[in-house]
Each structure stands twice: as structure tokens, then as C-alpha cells.
Design a protein around this motif. Structure first.
Motif, PDB file in Angstrom:
ATOM      1  N   ASN A 151       0.824  -1.213   0.000  1.00  0.00           N
ATOM      2  CA  ASN A 151       0.000   0.000   0.000  1.00  0.00           C
ATOM      3  C   ASN A 151       0.854   1.257   0.000  1.00  0.00           C
ATOM      4  O   ASN A 151       0.454   2.296  -0.502  1.00  0.00           O
ATOM      5  CB  ASN A 151      -0.907   0.040   1.229  1.00  0.00           C
ATOM      6  CG  ASN A 151      -1.936  -1.053   1.142  1.00  0.00           C
ATOM      7  OD1 ASN A 151      -2.242  -1.529   0.048  1.00  0.00           O
ATOM      8  ND2 ASN A 151      -2.455  -1.472   2.284  1.00  0.00           N
ATOM      9  N   ASN A 152       2.059   1.141   0.582  1.00  0.00           N
ATOM     10  CA  ASN A 152       2.966   2.283   0.653  1.00  0.00           C
ATOM     11  C   ASN A 152       3.729   2.512  -0.650  1.00  0.00           C
ATOM     12  O   ASN A 152       4.646   3.311  -0.697  1.00  0.00           O
ATOM     13  CB  ASN A 152       3.961   2.049   1.790  1.00  0.00           C
ATOM     14  CG  ASN A 152       4.583   0.647   1.697  1.00  0.00           C
ATOM     15  OD1 ASN A 152       4.393  -0.051   0.696  1.00  0.00           O
ATOM     16  ND2 ASN A 152       5.326   0.255   2.707  1.00  0.00           N
ATOM     17  N   LYS A 153       3.365   1.769  -1.700  1.00  0.00           N
ATOM     18  CA  LYS A 153       4.033   1.877  -3.012  1.00  0.00           C
ATOM     19  C   LYS A 153       5.477   1.369  -2.987  1.00  0.00           C
ATOM     20  O   LYS A 153       6.269   1.635  -3.887  1.00  0.00           O
ATOM     21  CB  LYS A 153       4.018   3.313  -3.560  1.00  0.00           C
ATOM     22  CG  LYS A 153       2.630   3.839  -3.866  1.00  0.00           C
ATOM     23  CD  LYS A 153       2.482   3.982  -5.368  1.00  0.00           C
ATOM     24  CE  LYS A 153       1.106   4.145  -5.898  1.00  0.00           C
ATOM     25  NZ  LYS A 153       0.220   5.100  -5.420  1.00  0.00           N
ATOM     26  N   SER A 172      19.364 -12.727 -13.834  1.00  0.00           N
ATOM     27  CA  SER A 172      19.913 -11.821 -12.840  1.00  0.00           C
ATOM     28  C   SER A 172      19.442 -10.460 -13.317  1.00  0.00           C
ATOM     29  O   SER A 172      19.361 -10.234 -14.536  1.00  0.00           O
ATOM     30  CB  SER A 172      21.434 -11.873 -12.799  1.00  0.00           C
ATOM     31  OG  SER A 172      21.838 -13.017 -12.081  1.00  0.00           O
ATOM     32  N   PHE A 173      19.092  -9.595 -12.400  1.00  0.00           N
ATOM     33  CA  PHE A 173      18.551  -8.300 -12.825  1.00  0.00           C
ATOM     34  C   PHE A 173      18.848  -7.222 -11.793  1.00  0.00           C
ATOM     35  O   PHE A 173      19.154  -7.520 -10.627  1.00  0.00           O
ATOM     36  CB  PHE A 173      17.032  -8.409 -13.069  1.00  0.00           C
ATOM     37  CG  PHE A 173      16.254  -8.908 -11.883  1.00  0.00           C
ATOM     38  CD1 PHE A 173      15.841  -8.042 -10.885  1.00  0.00           C
ATOM     39  CD2 PHE A 173      15.959 -10.260 -11.753  1.00  0.00           C
ATOM     40  CE1 PHE A 173      15.148  -8.500  -9.781  1.00  0.00           C
ATOM     41  CE2 PHE A 173      15.268 -10.733 -10.640  1.00  0.00           C
ATOM     42  CZ  PHE A 173      14.853  -9.853  -9.649  1.00  0.00           C
ATOM     43  N   ILE A 174      18.743  -5.984 -12.244  1.00  0.00           N
ATOM     44  CA  ILE A 174      18.880  -4.810 -11.375  1.00  0.00           C
ATOM     45  C   ILE A 174      17.661  -3.952 -11.660  1.00  0.00           C
ATOM     46  O   ILE A 174      17.320  -3.743 -12.835  1.00  0.00           O
ATOM     47  CB  ILE A 174      20.163  -3.996 -11.714  1.00  0.00           C
ATOM     48  CG1 ILE A 174      21.404  -4.776 -11.329  1.00  0.00           C
ATOM     49  CG2 ILE A 174      20.215  -2.673 -10.957  1.00  0.00           C
ATOM     50  CD1 ILE A 174      21.966  -5.569 -12.416  1.00  0.00           C
ATOM     51  N   MET A 175      16.993  -3.474 -10.634  1.00  0.00           N
ATOM     52  CA  MET A 175      15.831  -2.615 -10.901  1.00  0.00           C
ATOM     53  C   MET A 175      15.599  -1.600  -9.801  1.00  0.00           C
ATOM     54  O   MET A 175      16.041  -1.775  -8.668  1.00  0.00           O
ATOM     55  CB  MET A 175      14.573  -3.468 -11.119  1.00  0.00           C
ATOM     56  CG  MET A 175      14.173  -4.285  -9.927  1.00  0.00           C
ATOM     57  SD  MET A 175      12.701  -5.264 -10.282  1.00  0.00           S
ATOM     58  CE  MET A 175      12.227  -5.663  -8.590  1.00  0.00           C
ATOM     59  N   GLN A 176      14.925  -0.540 -10.186  1.00  0.00           N
ATOM     60  CA  GLN A 176      14.611   0.523  -9.240  1.00  0.00           C
ATOM     61  C   GLN A 176      13.150   0.919  -9.415  1.00  0.00           C
ATOM     62  O   GLN A 176      12.647   0.989 -10.530  1.00  0.00           O
ATOM     63  CB  GLN A 176      15.524   1.725  -9.484  1.00  0.00           C
ATOM     64  CG  GLN A 176      15.397   2.773  -8.396  1.00  0.00           C
ATOM     65  CD  GLN A 176      16.545   3.766  -8.391  1.00  0.00           C
ATOM     66  OE1 GLN A 176      16.873   4.328  -9.425  1.00  0.00           O
ATOM     67  NE2 GLN A 176      17.138   3.990  -7.239  1.00  0.00           N
ATOM     68  N   ASN A 177      12.508   1.174  -8.267  1.00  0.00           N
ATOM     69  CA  ASN A 177      11.147   1.688  -8.262  1.00  0.00           C
ATOM     70  C   ASN A 177      11.270   3.216  -8.351  1.00  0.00           C
ATOM     71  O   ASN A 177      11.894   3.830  -7.490  1.00  0.00           O
ATOM     72  CB  ASN A 177      10.495   1.253  -6.940  1.00  0.00           C
ATOM     73  CG  ASN A 177       9.102   1.805  -6.748  1.00  0.00           C
ATOM     74  OD1 ASN A 177       8.657   2.667  -7.494  1.00  0.00           O
ATOM     75  ND2 ASN A 177       8.434   1.310  -5.719  1.00  0.00           N
ATOM     76  N   LYS A 178      10.669   3.789  -9.380  1.00  0.00           N
ATOM     77  CA  LYS A 178      10.834   5.234  -9.581  1.00  0.00           C
ATOM     78  C   LYS A 178      10.291   6.043  -8.397  1.00  0.00           C
ATOM     79  O   LYS A 178      10.656   7.179  -8.199  1.00  0.00           O
ATOM     80  CB  LYS A 178      10.113   5.662 -10.857  1.00  0.00           C
ATOM     81  CG  LYS A 178      10.829   5.203 -12.105  1.00  0.00           C
ATOM     82  CD  LYS A 178      10.041   5.524 -13.359  1.00  0.00           C
ATOM     83  CE  LYS A 178       9.100   4.385 -13.730  1.00  0.00           C
ATOM     84  NZ  LYS A 178       8.284   4.634 -14.913  1.00  0.00           N
ATOM     85  N   TYR A 179       9.374   5.409  -7.633  1.00  0.00           N
ATOM     86  CA  TYR A 179       8.790   6.104  -6.480  1.00  0.00           C
ATOM     87  C   TYR A 179       9.543   5.807  -5.191  1.00  0.00           C
ATOM     88  O   TYR A 179       9.141   6.238  -4.122  1.00  0.00           O
ATOM     89  CB  TYR A 179       7.291   5.761  -6.367  1.00  0.00           C
ATOM     90  CG  TYR A 179       6.576   6.208  -7.611  1.00  0.00           C
ATOM     91  CD1 TYR A 179       6.164   7.533  -7.750  1.00  0.00           C
ATOM     92  CD2 TYR A 179       6.391   5.334  -8.683  1.00  0.00           C
ATOM     93  CE1 TYR A 179       5.563   7.965  -8.929  1.00  0.00           C
ATOM     94  CE2 TYR A 179       5.790   5.760  -9.866  1.00  0.00           C
ATOM     95  CZ  TYR A 179       5.382   7.073  -9.971  1.00  0.00           C
ATOM     96  OH  TYR A 179       4.801   7.507 -11.136  1.00  0.00           O
ATOM     97  N   ASP A 180      10.620   5.049  -5.280  1.00  0.00           N
ATOM     98  CA  ASP A 180      11.439   4.735  -4.099  1.00  0.00           C
ATOM     99  C   ASP A 180      12.915   4.753  -4.526  1.00  0.00           C
ATOM    100  O   ASP A 180      13.604   3.738  -4.497  1.00  0.00           O
ATOM    101  CB  ASP A 180      11.035   3.342  -3.573  1.00  0.00           C
ATOM    102  CG  ASP A 180      11.915   2.881  -2.421  1.00  0.00           C
ATOM    103  OD1 ASP A 180      12.499   3.744  -1.721  1.00  0.00           O
ATOM    104  OD2 ASP A 180      12.014   1.645  -2.210  1.00  0.00           O
TER     105      ASP A 180
END
Ligand SMILES: NC(=O)CC[C@H](N)C(=O)O
Length: 261
Positions: A151-153, A172-180
Motif C-alpha cells: 500500500n505504501n508503493k 539476474s537483474f537490477i531494478m529501481q522503483n521510480k517512487y522509491d
């Protein structure tokens, strides 16, 4: 194959000289990773505030790094930047002439790169009825991340890795949440990913191939090897560079799958 490489930049006011050194390490890593994939090259340059820019093109790294757009983007590298996520693609699924198939791949919340192949991508998209912007199998990873937010995104790592259990293939991967933007997620499955840490630069540097890391950092003793065991999903806190959390990440490997069918 496919090459993944990048920099994770902890909070620090870096001198112009330090920024230049890091920029040339990243450029060298992209060039070295060309040997792992020449179908396309791409980067994500992420800002501390979550804004970021993707630049990708269906050309090998040595053309890519000479382009005016790459040079312009790298010249804007300053202390507001917290991650560089690079990829050199050896395509498995999806033509490189469609930009969306090239990495970094952008879903609604997540942006990231992947090395490997998800064999059951069609079935996953069908089963979950996910939106699909391209044909590349990798998109399934970032769509699964999109639907695993609390719920907190913020990413619910347990529900995400629970979903990955249905994946068959290599990853294998690298990722980022644009909102975090303070978190960077690194999934090390059954494809190689290696890390070095530099205390003074307050920086991690990663690449699929350890020899490329050593070469790109000029074999400097200040860069220390950081071992991250496989089959885990890691959450790094970018400003402090601390490992915030790691949990096991299981899925069906292509090899295990082939022995079943
Ligand atoms: N070789 C790879 O790792 C390819 C990654 C992904 N399957 C793609 O086709 O882009």
C-alpha cells in the motif's frame, strides 16, 4: 548472454575529478560488455529524487558511447545522480528494432535490466493479464514487480519473489522503483553478477563479468571485491550503501525444466 554493468553512488559530495573517474569507469564497462551483446546498448541514469533518464539504441556499445546523446548525458553527471544502470543486449526474444525490447526496460513503476531468458514469458503474460509494451521476455520481471507493491508503493519483496517462483529460465537483474529511488533491488539468480566497492568514492561498481570489473577500474587495490551469494534478492539503501534486506529468490532454472520435459 547480455552484459549488465553499473554504479551505485552513495551520498557524498564528489569532486569533479572523482565524477570524471567514475564516468570513465562506467563508459569502459559498457565498452567491455559489448563482448556479451551487440544487438543494443542502453543506460538508465537515475537521480536521487527518482527522476531519471533512459538512453538506448540498437547499436553496439562502441557506437553508443560515441553518440552525441550519450556524451551529453554523461556530461550532465553531477552530485544529484545516484545510479547508473547499463546493459549490452544479446537478444533472445524481441527484435532490437523495437526500442521497448531493449534494456533498460520501463514498466509502470520499475525500470531495470535483465540478463537471461524467461522461457514461459507468454504464459505469464496470459495468466496475469499484464499490460505488455514490447515482446521481450524480460518485461515479465518488471511487470511482476509492478504488481508486488504494498500500500505504501514500496516493493513487497516476499510477494515479488513468491511470483518469481513461477518463472522458468535464467535471470539476474537490477531494478529501481521510480517512487522509491533510495532503494536499488538486485536479483542474482543463475546468471553471473559481480561487485566491487570503493570506500573513498562511496560507490559500488557491478558487472556480469568479474574480469571486466577489474579491467575497467584499472586493477586499483582500493576497489574491494564484495561477494553476494546467488539465488537471492537484495535491497540496497542507495544513500548509505547499506544492504537493507536480502531474501531467497527461487525459480525453475532452464536446466531443471529441460530435465523435466
Ligand atoms: N541475453 C540476454 O541476457 C537477453 C536478455 C533478454 N532475454 C533479451 O532478449 O533482451
Amino acid at each position: 548472454m547480455c552484459g549488465q554493468c553499473g554504479l551505485i553512488l552513495g551520498q557524498k559530495r564528489r569532486t569533479r575529478k572523482e565524477l570524471e573517474t567514475l564516468s570513465s569507469i562506467f563508459t569502459n564497462l559498457l565498452l567491455l560488455n559489448e563482448a556479451r551483446g551487440r544487438d543494443a546498448t542502453g543506460i538508465y541514469m537515475g537521480n536521487k529524487d527518482g527522476s531519471g533518464q533512459i538512453l538506448k539504441d540498437a547499436v553496439p556499445a562502441n557506437f553508443f558511447v560515441k553518440s552525441a546523446r550519450f556524451r551529453e548525458l554523461m556530461s550532465s553527471f553531477d552530485n544529484s545522480i545516484s545510479v547508473f544502470v547499463g546493459h549490452t543486449r544479446w537478444r533472445t526474444v524481441g527484435t532490437p528494432t523495437v526500442s521497448f525490447n531493449n534494456h533498460p526496460i520501463e514498466a509502470d513503476f520499475f525500470v531495470g535490466t535483465h540478463n537471461g531468458t524467461i522461457l514461459n514469458h507468454k504464459e505469464l503474460f496470459f495468466r496475469y493479464n499484464w499490460k505488455r509494451s514490447g515482446q521481450v521476455d524480460s518485461e515479465a520481471i518488471f511487470r511482476m514487480a509492478d504488481v508486488s507493491l504494498g500500500n505504501n508503493k514500496l516493493l513487497n519483496m516476499e510477494s515479488f519473489t513468491g511470483g518469481l517462483r513461477e518463472f522458468i529460465g535464467t535471470m539476474s537483474f537490477i531494478m529501481q522503483n521510480k517512487y522509491d529511488p533510495a532503494s536499488l533491488y538486485i536479483g542474482i539468480g543463475n546468471m553471473p553478477l559481480h561487485f566491487l566497492f570503493h570506500k573513498k568514492f562511496r560507490c559500488y561498481c557491478y558487472s556480469s563479468d568479474p574480469a571486466m570489473l577489474v579491467h575497467a577500474t584499472g586493477n586499483m587495490p582500493d576497489w574491494k571485491i564484495v561477494e553476494l551469494p546467488k539465488r537471492k534478492l537484495y535491497q540496497f539503501d542507495v544513500p548509505t550503501l547499506k544492504l537493507r534486506k536480502s531474501i531467497s529468490m527461487l525459480f525453475c532454472s532452464s536446466r531443471a525444466y529441460q530435465s523435466l520435459v
